[in-house]
Design a protein around this motif. Sequence first.
Motif, PDB file in Angstrom:
ATOM      1  N   ILE A 116       0.836  -1.204   0.000  1.00 43.00           N
ATOM      2  CA  ILE A 116       0.000   0.000   0.000  1.00 43.00           C
ATOM      3  C   ILE A 116       0.871   1.254   0.000  1.00 43.00           C
ATOM      4  O   ILE A 116       0.623   2.201  -0.756  1.00 43.00           O
ATOM      5  CB  ILE A 116      -0.967  -0.013   1.206  1.00 43.00           C
ATOM      6  CG1 ILE A 116      -2.010  -1.110   1.033  1.00 43.00           C
ATOM      7  CG2 ILE A 116      -1.635   1.349   1.384  1.00 43.00           C
ATOM      8  CD1 ILE A 116      -2.840  -1.361   2.269  1.00 43.00           C
ATOM      9  N   GLU A 117       1.895   1.245   0.831  1.00 45.16           N
ATOM     10  CA  GLU A 117       2.777   2.406   0.913  1.00 45.16           C
ATOM     11  C   GLU A 117       3.507   2.642  -0.407  1.00 45.16           C
ATOM     12  O   GLU A 117       3.611   3.781  -0.868  1.00 45.16           O
ATOM     13  CB  GLU A 117       3.782   2.232   2.042  1.00 45.16           C
ATOM     14  CG  GLU A 117       4.645   3.451   2.254  1.00 45.16           C
ATOM     15  CD  GLU A 117       5.491   3.337   3.510  1.00 45.16           C
ATOM     16  OE1 GLU A 117       6.617   3.864   3.460  1.00 45.16           O
ATOM     17  OE2 GLU A 117       5.043   2.761   4.504  1.00 45.16           O
ATOM     18  N   ALA A 118       3.993   1.588  -1.037  1.00 44.82           N
ATOM     19  CA  ALA A 118       4.691   1.739  -2.312  1.00 44.82           C
ATOM     20  C   ALA A 118       3.754   2.287  -3.395  1.00 44.82           C
ATOM     21  O   ALA A 118       4.157   3.139  -4.196  1.00 44.82           O
ATOM     22  CB  ALA A 118       5.269   0.400  -2.756  1.00 44.82           C
ATOM     23  N   PHE A 176       1.772   7.374  -6.423  1.00 43.76           N
ATOM     24  CA  PHE A 176       0.775   8.417  -6.665  1.00 43.76           C
ATOM     25  C   PHE A 176       1.256   9.774  -6.160  1.00 43.76           C
ATOM     26  O   PHE A 176       1.071  10.790  -6.824  1.00 43.76           O
ATOM     27  CB  PHE A 176      -0.555   8.072  -5.996  1.00 43.76           C
ATOM     28  CG  PHE A 176      -1.313   6.980  -6.682  1.00 43.76           C
ATOM     29  CD1 PHE A 176      -1.564   7.019  -8.035  1.00 43.76           C
ATOM     30  CD2 PHE A 176      -1.791   5.899  -5.952  1.00 43.76           C
ATOM     31  CE1 PHE A 176      -2.265   6.009  -8.674  1.00 43.76           C
ATOM     32  CE2 PHE A 176      -2.493   4.883  -6.570  1.00 43.76           C
ATOM     33  CZ  PHE A 176      -2.728   4.935  -7.939  1.00 43.76           C
ATOM     34  N   CYS A 177       1.866   9.798  -4.990  1.00 42.68           N
ATOM     35  CA  CYS A 177       2.329  11.059  -4.404  1.00 42.68           C
ATOM     36  C   CYS A 177       3.511  11.639  -5.172  1.00 42.68           C
ATOM     37  O   CYS A 177       3.761  12.847  -5.096  1.00 42.68           O
ATOM     38  CB  CYS A 177       2.690  10.869  -2.942  1.00 42.68           C
ATOM     39  SG  CYS A 177       1.248  10.634  -1.894  1.00 42.68           S
ATOM     40  N   SER A 178       4.229  10.812  -5.886  1.00 40.88           N
ATOM     41  CA  SER A 178       5.359  11.340  -6.653  1.00 40.88           C
ATOM     42  C   SER A 178       4.883  12.264  -7.766  1.00 40.88           C
ATOM     43  O   SER A 178       5.642  13.115  -8.230  1.00 40.88           O
ATOM     44  CB  SER A 178       6.195  10.198  -7.232  1.00 40.88           C
ATOM     45  OG  SER A 178       5.473   9.517  -8.238  1.00 40.88           O
ATOM     46  N   TYR A 197      12.989  10.910  -4.648  1.00 36.99           N
ATOM     47  CA  TYR A 197      11.918  10.658  -3.671  1.00 36.99           C
ATOM     48  C   TYR A 197      11.464   9.206  -3.731  1.00 36.99           C
ATOM     49  O   TYR A 197      11.381   8.535  -2.696  1.00 36.99           O
ATOM     50  CB  TYR A 197      10.740  11.594  -3.957  1.00 36.99           C
ATOM     51  CG  TYR A 197       9.457  11.209  -3.275  1.00 36.99           C
ATOM     52  CD1 TYR A 197       9.281  11.430  -1.914  1.00 36.99           C
ATOM     53  CD2 TYR A 197       8.422  10.613  -3.979  1.00 36.99           C
ATOM     54  CE1 TYR A 197       8.108  11.082  -1.280  1.00 36.99           C
ATOM     55  CE2 TYR A 197       7.244  10.265  -3.356  1.00 36.99           C
ATOM     56  CZ  TYR A 197       7.089  10.498  -2.013  1.00 36.99           C
ATOM     57  OH  TYR A 197       5.927  10.140  -1.384  1.00 36.99           O
ATOM     58  N   ILE A 198      11.208   8.707  -4.922  1.00 29.63           N
ATOM     59  CA  ILE A 198      10.723   7.330  -5.059  1.00 29.63           C
ATOM     60  C   ILE A 198      11.785   6.332  -4.609  1.00 29.63           C
ATOM     61  O   ILE A 198      11.490   5.394  -3.855  1.00 29.63           O
ATOM     62  CB  ILE A 198      10.273   7.050  -6.508  1.00 29.63           C
ATOM     63  CG1 ILE A 198       9.000   7.831  -6.810  1.00 29.63           C
ATOM     64  CG2 ILE A 198      10.046   5.569  -6.735  1.00 29.63           C
ATOM     65  CD1 ILE A 198       8.563   7.756  -8.258  1.00 29.63           C
TER      66      ILE A 198
END
Length: 123
Positions: free
Chosen positions: A71-73, A78-80, A92-93
């Motif tokens: 889920i976090e990955a 998406f947040c990237s 960041y990724i």
Amino acid sequence: MVIECIVIIGFFIIMEIVFLRTHHKPWALAMLPLGIVPLAFVILELVFKRLLHAEITVMGAVVVITVAVAIEATLLGFCSSLIESKRSKASYISISNTFNLALAIILILNILDRGGVLSAILS
């Protein structure tokens, strides 16, 4: 490891506040998914095991942490999209997923060790 995970979550909350106060809202939102794995472990240990006295198997705990990693990955991907610079996005990724995976491995090894499975595997 519960205290360590609470400290990690606290550190991320402080980083969120700093990003919000310095008007870096995209970075503040991008930091949110990093707390999922430690939060899942804290909920598993404090809420289910200690408060509710639920019996959680070693395999169940490992599955919870593994699902939290997935889920976090996904959310990190998406947040990237909130980050404009391609170089910053790649950093960041890669850094976030490395942290995510390292923490998950540490937590899973801790779960296996407390369950007596790790010693059985290594002997």
